[in-house]
Design a protein around this motif. Sequence first.
Motif, PDB file in Angstrom:
ATOM      1  N   THR A   1       0.630   5.482   0.872  1.00 39.79           N
ATOM      2  CA  THR A   1      -0.073   6.626   1.438  1.00 39.79           C
ATOM      3  C   THR A   1       0.792   7.855   1.191  1.00 39.79           C
ATOM      4  OG1 THR A   1      -1.048   5.256   3.175  1.00 39.79           O
ATOM      5  CG2 THR A   1      -1.062   7.632   3.528  1.00 39.79           C
TER       6      THR A   1
ATOM      7  N   ASN B   1      -7.647  -0.764  -3.933  1.00 38.20           N
ATOM      8  CA  ASN B   1      -8.574   0.344  -3.739  1.00 38.20           C
ATOM      9  C   ASN B   1      -7.839   1.674  -3.754  1.00 38.20           C
ATOM     10  OD1 ASN B   1     -10.777  -1.450  -3.414  1.00 38.20           O
ATOM     11  ND2 ASN B   1     -10.142  -1.813  -1.314  1.00 38.20           N
ATOM     12  N   VAL B   2      -8.530   2.706  -4.242  1.00 35.68           N
ATOM     13  CA  VAL B   2      -7.953   4.040  -4.344  1.00 35.68           C
ATOM     14  C   VAL B   2      -8.856   5.022  -3.607  1.00 35.68           C
ATOM     15  CG1 VAL B   2      -7.342   5.905  -5.935  1.00 35.68           C
ATOM     16  CG2 VAL B   2      -6.881   3.533  -6.573  1.00 35.68           C
ATOM     17  N   ASP B   3      -8.261   5.859  -2.775  1.00 41.11           N
ATOM     18  CA  ASP B   3      -8.976   6.920  -2.056  1.00 41.11           C
ATOM     19  C   ASP B   3      -8.162   8.199  -2.235  1.00 41.11           C
ATOM     20  OD1 ASP B   3     -10.240   8.642  -0.295  1.00 41.11           O
ATOM     21  OD2 ASP B   3     -10.417   7.155   1.299  1.00 41.11           O
ATOM     22  N   CYS B   4      -8.739   9.196  -2.925  1.00 42.14           N
ATOM     23  CA  CYS B   4      -7.974  10.400  -3.229  1.00 42.14           C
ATOM     24  C   CYS B   4      -8.877  11.624  -3.310  1.00 42.14           C
ATOM     25  CB  CYS B   4      -7.215  10.224  -4.543  1.00 42.14           C
ATOM     26  SG  CYS B   4      -8.288   9.966  -5.957  1.00 42.14           S
TER      27      CYS B   4
ATOM     28  N   ASP C   1      -3.381  -0.940  -1.976  1.00 32.82           N
ATOM     29  CA  ASP C   1      -4.231   0.239  -1.886  1.00 32.82           C
ATOM     30  C   ASP C   1      -3.418   1.517  -2.002  1.00 32.82           C
ATOM     31  OD1 ASP C   1      -6.339  -1.496  -1.490  1.00 32.82           O
ATOM     32  OD2 ASP C   1      -6.312  -1.299   0.685  1.00 32.82           O
TER      33      ASP C   1
ATOM     34  N   ASN D   1       0.748  12.424   0.914  1.00 31.62           N
ATOM     35  CA  ASN D   1       0.064  13.708   1.057  1.00 31.62           C
ATOM     36  C   ASN D   1       0.199  14.556  -0.205  1.00 31.62           C
ATOM     37  OD1 ASN D   1      -0.833  13.297   3.702  1.00 31.62           O
ATOM     38  ND2 ASN D   1       1.128  13.941   4.534  1.00 31.62           N
TER      39      ASN D   1
ATOM     40  N   ILE E   1      -3.754   5.608  -1.003  1.00 31.59           N
ATOM     41  CA  ILE E   1      -4.445   6.707  -0.320  1.00 31.59           C
ATOM     42  C   ILE E   1      -3.642   7.966  -0.595  1.00 31.59           C
ATOM     43  CG2 ILE E   1      -5.191   7.642   1.894  1.00 31.59           C
ATOM     44  CD1 ILE E   1      -5.310   4.692   2.882  1.00 31.59           C
ATOM     45  N   CYS E   2      -4.298   8.954  -1.218  1.00 35.52           N
ATOM     46  CA  CYS E   2      -3.608  10.158  -1.661  1.00 35.52           C
ATOM     47  C   CYS E   2      -4.443  11.382  -1.296  1.00 35.52           C
ATOM     48  CB  CYS E   2      -3.388  10.077  -3.174  1.00 35.52           C
ATOM     49  SG  CYS E   2      -2.649  11.534  -3.889  1.00 35.52           S
ATOM     50  N   LYS E   3      -3.823  12.332  -0.597  1.00 36.90           N
ATOM     51  CA  LYS E   3      -4.540  13.561  -0.236  1.00 36.90           C
ATOM     52  C   LYS E   3      -4.472  14.597  -1.348  1.00 36.90           C
ATOM     53  CE  LYS E   3      -4.518  12.722   4.530  1.00 36.90           C
ATOM     54  NZ  LYS E   3      -4.388  13.057   5.873  1.00 36.90           N
TER      55      LYS E   3
ATOM     56  N   SER F   1       0.829  -1.208   0.000  1.00 38.36           N
ATOM     57  CA  SER F   1       0.000   0.000   0.000  1.00 38.36           C
ATOM     58  C   SER F   1       0.862   1.257   0.000  1.00 38.36           C
ATOM     59  CB  SER F   1      -0.921   0.001   1.209  1.00 38.36           C
ATOM     60  OG  SER F   1      -1.808  -1.093   1.144  1.00 38.36           O
TER      61      SER F   1
END
Length: 84
Positions: free
Chosen positions: A25, A57-60, A39, A27, A41-43, A23
Amino acid sequence: MGKEVSTGIGHNIIAQGTKIVGSITTNSDIRIDGELEGDLICKGKIVVGQQGNIKGNVDCTNAEVMGNINGKIIVSGTLSLKAT
């Protein structure tokens, strides 16, 4: 129109021919031209290039997808799907 969010910090790039298993992560913004199995995760903004492939999964905040994502994608801002 939505406002694009960028942290102003340097961009991360996963180059074509590179495969990461695990995964990520971040910022800051990221561009995937290689493969990611895990996965993301990108802010900031993610860009999946034509040869880019994400199995996870992608969360951005914002996303521009020209390649493949095999998983669930959650985008809180703007999602742009390109025909390639």
